[in-house]
Design a protein around this motif. Structure first.
Motif, PDB file in Angstrom:
ATOM      1  N   VAL A 160      53.894  16.268   3.409  1.00 38.69           N
ATOM      2  CA  VAL A 160      55.242  16.737   3.698  1.00 38.69           C
ATOM      3  C   VAL A 160      55.774  15.993   4.926  1.00 38.69           C
ATOM      4  N   PRO A 161      56.952  15.366   4.851  1.00 36.81           N
ATOM      5  CA  PRO A 161      57.517  14.697   6.027  1.00 36.81           C
ATOM      6  C   PRO A 161      57.868  15.706   7.113  1.00 36.81           C
ATOM      7  N   CYS A 162      57.613  15.345   8.369  1.00 34.90           N
ATOM      8  CA  CYS A 162      57.984  16.181   9.507  1.00 34.90           C
ATOM      9  C   CYS A 162      58.171  15.275  10.712  1.00 34.90           C
ATOM     10  N   GLN A 163      58.759  15.806  11.765  1.00 32.54           N
ATOM     11  CA  GLN A 163      59.077  14.969  12.919  1.00 32.54           C
ATOM     12  C   GLN A 163      58.130  15.180  14.097  1.00 32.54           C
ATOM     13  N   SER A 164      57.235  16.171  14.003  1.00 29.39           N
ATOM     14  CA  SER A 164      56.289  16.389  15.092  1.00 29.39           C
ATOM     15  C   SER A 164      55.127  17.244  14.601  1.00 29.39           C
ATOM     16  N   GLU A 165      54.049  17.250  15.376  1.00 32.07           N
ATOM     17  CA  GLU A 165      52.921  18.137  15.107  1.00 32.07           C
ATOM     18  C   GLU A 165      53.256  19.504  15.721  1.00 32.07           C
ATOM     19  N   SER A 166      54.013  20.270  15.021  1.00 34.50           N
ATOM     20  CA  SER A 166      54.462  21.563  15.529  1.00 34.50           C
ATOM     21  C   SER A 166      53.900  22.691  14.681  1.00 34.50           C
ATOM     22  N   GLY A 167      54.006  23.902  15.222  1.00 32.65           N
ATOM     23  CA  GLY A 167      53.589  25.067  14.455  1.00 32.65           C
ATOM     24  C   GLY A 167      54.394  25.206  13.179  1.00 32.65           C
ATOM     25  N   LEU A 168      55.675  24.861  13.227  1.00 36.74           N
ATOM     26  CA  LEU A 168      56.527  24.959  12.042  1.00 36.74           C
ATOM     27  C   LEU A 168      56.085  23.953  10.982  1.00 36.74           C
ATOM     28  N   SER A 169      55.777  22.723  11.390  1.00 40.13           N
ATOM     29  CA  SER A 169      55.369  21.723  10.403  1.00 40.13           C
ATOM     30  C   SER A 169      54.013  22.078   9.807  1.00 40.13           C
ATOM     31  N   LEU A 170      53.121  22.686  10.609  1.00 42.07           N
ATOM     32  CA  LEU A 170      51.828  23.119  10.081  1.00 42.07           C
ATOM     33  C   LEU A 170      52.014  24.242   9.072  1.00 42.07           C
ATOM     34  N   LYS A 171      52.867  25.202   9.400  1.00 41.20           N
ATOM     35  CA  LYS A 171      53.142  26.313   8.485  1.00 41.20           C
ATOM     36  C   LYS A 171      53.747  25.808   7.182  1.00 41.20           C
ATOM     37  N   THR A 172      54.764  24.947   7.300  1.00 40.87           N
ATOM     38  CA  THR A 172      55.438  24.422   6.115  1.00 40.87           C
ATOM     39  C   THR A 172      54.479  23.585   5.263  1.00 40.87           C
ATOM     40  N   GLY A 173      53.707  22.732   5.917  1.00 36.76           N
ATOM     41  CA  GLY A 173      52.808  21.856   5.185  1.00 36.76           C
ATOM     42  C   GLY A 173      51.706  22.604   4.456  1.00 36.76           C
ATOM     43  N   LEU A 174      51.096  23.585   5.119  1.00 36.86           N
ATOM     44  CA  LEU A 174      50.020  24.353   4.484  1.00 36.86           C
ATOM     45  C   LEU A 174      50.547  25.188   3.318  1.00 36.86           C
ATOM     46  N   GLN A 175      51.658  25.876   3.545  1.00 37.46           N
ATOM     47  CA  GLN A 175      52.196  26.728   2.485  1.00 37.46           C
ATOM     48  C   GLN A 175      52.607  25.900   1.274  1.00 37.46           C
ATOM     49  N   ASP A 176      53.220  24.753   1.520  1.00 40.87           N
ATOM     50  CA  ASP A 176      53.648  23.902   0.407  1.00 40.87           C
ATOM     51  C   ASP A 176      52.435  23.352  -0.343  1.00 40.87           C
ATOM     52  N   ALA A 177      51.385  22.966   0.411  1.00 37.04           N
ATOM     53  CA  ALA A 177      50.185  22.428  -0.235  1.00 37.04           C
ATOM     54  C   ALA A 177      49.513  23.488  -1.100  1.00 37.04           C
ATOM     55  N   PHE A 178      49.372  24.714  -0.580  1.00 36.60           N
ATOM     56  CA  PHE A 178      48.741  25.774  -1.365  1.00 36.60           C
ATOM     57  C   PHE A 178      49.577  26.131  -2.589  1.00 36.60           C
ATOM     58  N   TRP A 179      50.892  26.098  -2.425  1.00 35.09           N
ATOM     59  CA  TRP A 179      51.772  26.386  -3.567  1.00 35.09           C
ATOM     60  C   TRP A 179      51.575  25.348  -4.659  1.00 35.09           C
ATOM     61  N   ARG A 180      51.524  24.079  -4.257  1.00 33.03           N
ATOM     62  CA  ARG A 180      51.348  23.003  -5.238  1.00 33.03           C
ATOM     63  C   ARG A 180      49.949  23.035  -5.853  1.00 33.03           C
ATOM     64  N   LEU A 181      48.952  23.402  -5.046  1.00 32.22           N
ATOM     65  CA  LEU A 181      47.586  23.477  -5.541  1.00 32.22           C
ATOM     66  C   LEU A 181      47.414  24.613  -6.530  1.00 32.22           C
ATOM     67  N   GLY A 182      48.132  25.693  -6.295  1.00 27.08           N
ATOM     68  CA  GLY A 182      48.052  26.845  -7.181  1.00 27.08           C
ATOM     69  C   GLY A 182      47.060  27.890  -6.722  1.00 27.08           C
ATOM     70  N   GLY A 183      46.627  27.839  -5.481  1.00 29.46           N
ATOM     71  CA  GLY A 183      45.686  28.810  -4.951  1.00 29.46           C
ATOM     72  C   GLY A 183      45.447  28.557  -3.483  1.00 29.46           C
ATOM     73  N   VAL A 184      44.665  29.421  -2.867  1.00 33.10           N
ATOM     74  CA  VAL A 184      44.382  29.336  -1.439  1.00 33.10           C
ATOM     75  C   VAL A 184      42.885  29.143  -1.231  1.00 33.10           C
ATOM     76  N   THR A 185      42.512  28.146  -0.452  1.00 25.98           N
ATOM     77  CA  THR A 185      41.102  27.920  -0.165  1.00 25.98           C
ATOM     78  C   THR A 185      40.606  28.959   0.844  1.00 25.98           C
ATOM     79  N   PRO A 186      39.333  29.341   0.776  1.00 24.94           N
ATOM     80  CA  PRO A 186      38.791  30.302   1.741  1.00 24.94           C
ATOM     81  C   PRO A 186      38.877  29.811   3.180  1.00 24.94           C
ATOM     82  N   GLN A 187      38.888  28.480   3.390  1.00 20.98           N
ATOM     83  CA  GLN A 187      38.924  27.927   4.738  1.00 20.98           C
ATOM     84  C   GLN A 187      39.946  26.801   4.826  1.00 20.98           C
TER      85      GLN A 187
END
Length: 209
Positions: free
Chosen positions: A73-100
């Motif tokens: 996911v494109p972002c402009q900094s290593e921020s809490g918002l970019s981490l939240k957006t990136g993780l949620q989008d990745a899990f959504w695309r993956l179709g599940g949530v990893t235990p870790q």
């Protein structure tokens, strides 16, 4: 001659028994579905422009060890918002949530527990995010970047893949940030289609409601 080879062989045997101890490397087990690795890397050298304006940015990059499934996911900094957006989008695309979820010791996810100490703890906001997602945060040991090697190796491959597709596209300009993010997503989706993640790696996932 023979005396030199005899001496070298004797030295090799002596070092093997009496020399300094060698650093021990423990192989990292890669359990399918167990953990997602997340990191950022600079994408400025891609030369992307948005509506004609230079776009200096990072790519927040999620990688699934074993299968190498990835999302960026494109972002402009290593921020809490970019981490939240990136993780949620990745899990959504993956179709599940990893235990870790595994990150490095960046200040986005962790903070120094005591001034001058190497030990770090997770930030409150990041812990809340992981609790909301239903995953457990992990971090690599200090000064051991090799422990996040899967995502770092995948970064080079993704950047090369993006460069090749930009050349085929014939332009590095995008009308909007959303259009560029969609382009990155299409490249990841095409690469993931060649990886058998859904055939076996979801064994360790649970699916969010």
């Amino acid at each position: 001659g023979v005396p030199l080879r005899t001496f070298q062989r004797a030295m090799h045997q002596w070092r093997a028994h009496h020399g300094p101890p060698k650093e021990v490397f423990f192989p990292q087990a890669r359990e399918p579905g167990r953990s997602m690795q997340y990191d950022w890397f600079s994408a400025n050298d891609l030369g992307i422009t948005i509506a004609g304006q230079p776009f200096r940015h990072l790519l927040g990059h999620a990688v699934f060890p074993c299968s190498n499934w990835e999302w960026a996911v494109p972002c402009q900094s290593e921020s809490g918002l970019s981490l939240k957006t990136g993780l949620q989008d990745a899990f959504w695309r993956l179709g599940g949530v990893t235990p870790q979820v595994q990150t490095d010791n960046s200040s986005t996810a962790t903070h120094q527990l005591k001034r001058g100490a190497a030990a770090r703890g997770f930030n409150t906001e990041y812990l809340a995010l992981c609790e909301h997602l239903g995953t457990v945060p992990r971090t690599i040991n200090p000064y051991r970047p090799d422990e996040n090697g899967d995502v770092e190796a995948a970064q080079r491959h993704l950047k090369r893949r993006l460069l090749n597709h930009l050349i085929l596209r014939g332009s590095r300009d995008f009308a909007t940030l959303e259009a560029y993010a969609s382009f990155v997503g299409q490249i990841c989706t095409a690469a993931n289609a060649q990886r058998a993640v859904r055939a076996w790696a979801h064994a360790g996932l649970y699916f969010s409601p």
